[in-house]
Design an enzyme around this catalytic site. Structure first.
Site, PDB file in Angstrom:
ATOM      1  CB  SER A 171      -0.579  -0.071   1.302  1.00  0.00           C
ATOM      2  OG  SER A 171      -1.745   1.563   1.505  1.00  0.00           O
ATOM      3  CE1 TYR A 181      -4.458  -2.258   5.523  1.00  0.00           C
ATOM      4  CE2 TYR A 181      -3.726  -0.888   5.332  1.00  0.00           C
ATOM      5  CZ  TYR A 181      -3.770  -1.394   4.589  1.00  0.00           C
ATOM      6  OH  TYR A 181      -3.693  -1.583   3.169  1.00  0.00           O
ATOM      7  CE  LYS A 207      -1.837  -4.406   2.806  1.00  0.00           C
ATOM      8  NZ  LYS A 207      -2.162  -5.521   2.284  1.00  0.00           N
TER       9      LYS A 207
HETATM   10  C1  UD1 Z   1      -6.877   4.577   3.918  1.00  0.00           C
HETATM   11  C2  UD1 Z   1      -5.870   4.130   4.370  1.00  0.00           C
HETATM   12  C3  UD1 Z   1      -4.798   3.060   3.882  1.00  0.00           C
HETATM   13  C4  UD1 Z   1      -5.377   2.329   3.257  1.00  0.00           C
HETATM   14  C5  UD1 Z   1      -6.212   2.324   2.341  1.00  0.00           C
HETATM   15  C6  UD1 Z   1      -7.401   1.533   1.670  1.00  0.00           C
HETATM   16  C7  UD1 Z   1      -5.910   5.792   6.822  1.00  0.00           C
HETATM   17  C8  UD1 Z   1      -5.435   6.731   6.894  1.00  0.00           C
HETATM   18  N1  UD1 Z   1      -5.564   5.077   5.131  1.00  0.00           N
HETATM   19  O1  UD1 Z   1      -6.866   5.616   2.764  1.00  0.00           O
HETATM   20  O2  UD1 Z   1      -3.512   2.753   4.684  1.00  0.00           O
HETATM   21  O3  UD1 Z   1      -4.645   1.429   2.525  1.00  0.00           O
HETATM   22  O4  UD1 Z   1      -8.104   2.928   3.138  1.00  0.00           O
HETATM   23  O5  UD1 Z   1      -8.476   1.849   1.096  1.00  0.00           O
HETATM   24  O6  UD1 Z   1      -7.287   5.305   6.835  1.00  0.00           O
HETATM   25  N2  UD1 Z   1     -12.732  11.298   3.835  1.00  0.00           N
HETATM   26  C9  UD1 Z   1     -13.887  11.607   3.868  1.00  0.00           C
HETATM   27  N3  UD1 Z   1     -14.618  11.058   4.812  1.00  0.00           N
HETATM   28  C10 UD1 Z   1     -15.136  10.185   4.610  1.00  0.00           C
HETATM   29  C11 UD1 Z   1     -13.682   9.259   4.242  1.00  0.00           C
HETATM   30  C12 UD1 Z   1     -12.666  10.094   4.340  1.00  0.00           C
HETATM   31  O7  UD1 Z   1     -13.430  13.482   3.825  1.00  0.00           O
HETATM   32  O8  UD1 Z   1     -16.126   9.314   5.272  1.00  0.00           O
HETATM   33  C13 UD1 Z   1     -11.169  11.759   3.753  1.00  0.00           C
HETATM   34  C14 UD1 Z   1     -10.393  11.310   3.529  1.00  0.00           C
HETATM   35  O9  UD1 Z   1      -9.465  12.555   4.904  1.00  0.00           O
HETATM   36  C15 UD1 Z   1      -9.035  11.249   2.985  1.00  0.00           C
HETATM   37  C16 UD1 Z   1     -10.229  10.805   1.692  1.00  0.00           C
HETATM   38  O10 UD1 Z   1     -11.735  10.683   1.830  1.00  0.00           O
HETATM   39  O11 UD1 Z   1      -8.840  12.913   1.733  1.00  0.00           O
HETATM   40  C17 UD1 Z   1      -9.561   9.251   1.187  1.00  0.00           C
HETATM   41  O12 UD1 Z   1     -10.474   8.648   2.599  1.00  0.00           O
HETATM   42  P1  UD1 Z   1     -10.051   6.937   2.301  1.00  0.00           P
HETATM   43  O13 UD1 Z   1     -10.777   6.546   1.200  1.00  0.00           O
HETATM   44  O14 UD1 Z   1     -10.683   6.329   3.888  1.00  0.00           O
HETATM   45  O15 UD1 Z   1      -8.742   5.855   2.798  1.00  0.00           O
HETATM   46  P2  UD1 Z   1      -7.398   7.323   2.478  1.00  0.00           P
HETATM   47  O16 UD1 Z   1      -6.825   7.362   3.899  1.00  0.00           O
HETATM   48  O17 UD1 Z   1      -6.487   7.686   1.618  1.00  0.00           O
END
Ligand code: UD1
Length: 351
Positions: A137, A162, A166
């Site tokens: 990842s 997690y 990785k």
């Molecule tokens: C997350 C994990 C990462 C993992 C990946 C799998 C963390 C810190 N990282 O990545 O280790 O490999 O998922 O897919 O959790 N967001 C919102 N609202 C939400 C959910 C997310 O605004 O309800 C935003 C987050 O702040 C971020 C973006 O959307 O900026 C993407 O978030 P997400 O889909 O959870 O992925 P990651 O955090 O990048």
């Protein structure tokens, strides 16, 4: 002399092959003519995905698929699978993957993800199979200093157990190769996989409240949740919300097929980023998904989520130059296919 085997001569063991990325990869491998053995304990996947795979690939290719319900930590079960199939390489997806849960349950996460990998490579070694692709990842890059991220960018501290699993498994497989240079290890660092199979038959089916953005957005679109929570609008990005490199799960699947072909007949440790090279913000995703589902999706601004980075996106030139792979789908395609899956299967595989 060309030592590469044809795909028909190769049998790939796919751990976690009933899961989101695993199932899409299995489809890609069957289409390419490989035999595929899935091992999955179905702890976070549905057996129904197997019928969907058969439907997508058709009767002939489906004959080359077999399934074992087993835990990858179960050495006897794995040895049985290797004794009864001539496995030529392994793609290792199986593992716990919820970031928040890993913070609450570090023992379970370290035990499961590390023990399963160690058991797997032990059994592989005993059966003379030394070719493995690991599902890593972009989380191993931590909070990056320079974008885009190349494979040479430094690994940094993970922000949760997690992510550390990785990180550590990459190290374990690298050490394994140092101990025996016949090992052939490919570490694929995924950026943010979203989307679904264009048929609408396979997609992401998270249990409970989705942690990741796009599954949450999809549930708002289908009316299961009220509004999207946007975690932070004060980041240093074009609109203040977090930026990620979203990649269509089918592109990710074809990246595994490309890696399998590329590594055939080699040995070594090679790392590839799998992304699109393009960063999109949370608001970009909401706009694109709203267009896909034909309605404005409601959202509310929330504080930043702990552990989130401002932005990350990949440089994918290495995968293009060495393996001839590059992503084909853009954000609109990803949202269209996520919506197609979610609207046809509002309750996932159980619907
Ligand atoms: C997350 C994990 C990462 C993992 C990946 C799998 C963390 C810190 N990282 O990545 O280790 O490999 O998922 O897919 O959790 N967001 C919102 N609202 C939400 C959910 C997310 O605004 O309800 C935003 C987050 O702040 C971020 C973006 O959307 O900026 C993407 O978030 P997400 O889909 O959870 O992925 P990651 O955090 O990048």
């Amino acid at each position: 002399m060309d030592t590469a085997a044809t795909t028909q001569e190769q049998c790939v063991l796919v751990t976690g092959g009933a899961g989101f990325i695993g199932s899409h990869t299995v489809v890609e491998l069957l289409k390419d003519g490989y035999s595929v053995v899935i091992v999955d304990d179905l702890s976070n996947a549905s057996e129904k995905v197997l019928d969907r795979i058969d439907t997508i690939v058709g009767e002939e290719a489906a004959k080359n698929l077999s399934f074992y319900r087993a835990d990858v930590c179960d050495k006897e079960a794995l040895a049985y699978i290797f004794d009864n199939n001539t496995i030529t390489s392994v793609i290792h997806f199986a593992g716990y993957k919820a970031v928040g849960e890993s913070v609450a349950k570090p023992i379970e996460y370290y035990t499961n993800n590390l023990a399963s990998t160690l058991t797997l490579v032990d059994v592989m070694r005993e059966h003379g199979c030394k070719s493995i692709i690991f599902s890593s990842s972009a989380t191993v890059y931590g909070d990056p200093d320079v974008l885009p991220l190349t494979e040479a960018s430094p690994k940094k501290n993970a922000t949760n157990p997690y992510g550390w699993t990785k990180w550590m498994i990459e190290q374990i497989l690298t050490d394994l190769h140092s101990s025996d240079p016949e090992w052939n290890v490919v570490l694929l660092r995924y950026f943010n996989p979203i989307g679904a199979h264009p048929s609408g038959l396979m997609g992401e089916d998270p249990k409970g409240i989705p942690n990741n953005l796009v599954p949450y957005v999809a549930q708002v679109a289908v009316g299961k949740r009220d509004a999207i929570h946007v975690y932070g609008n004060d980041y240093d990005t074009h609109d203040g919300t977090g930026v990620r490199d979203y990649i269509h799960v089918c592109d990710l699947a074809s990246g595994h097929a490309a890696a399998l072909k590329w590594m055939d007949g080699r040995s070594g440790v090679e790392i590839f980023n799998l992304g699109t090279g393009k960063g999109s913000s949370v608001l970009d995703v909401i706009t694109s998904f709203s267009a896909a589902c034909g309605k404005e999706l409601p959202y509310v601004m929330e504080p930043r989520r702990a552990g989130d980075v401002t932005a990350n996106y990949a440089n994918c030139i290495k995968a293009k130059e060495l393996m001839g792979w590059e992503a084909q789908f853009n954000l609109d395609d990803m949202c269209r296919d996520s919506w197609n899956w979610q609207s046809n299967n509002p309750n996932g595989y159980e619907g």
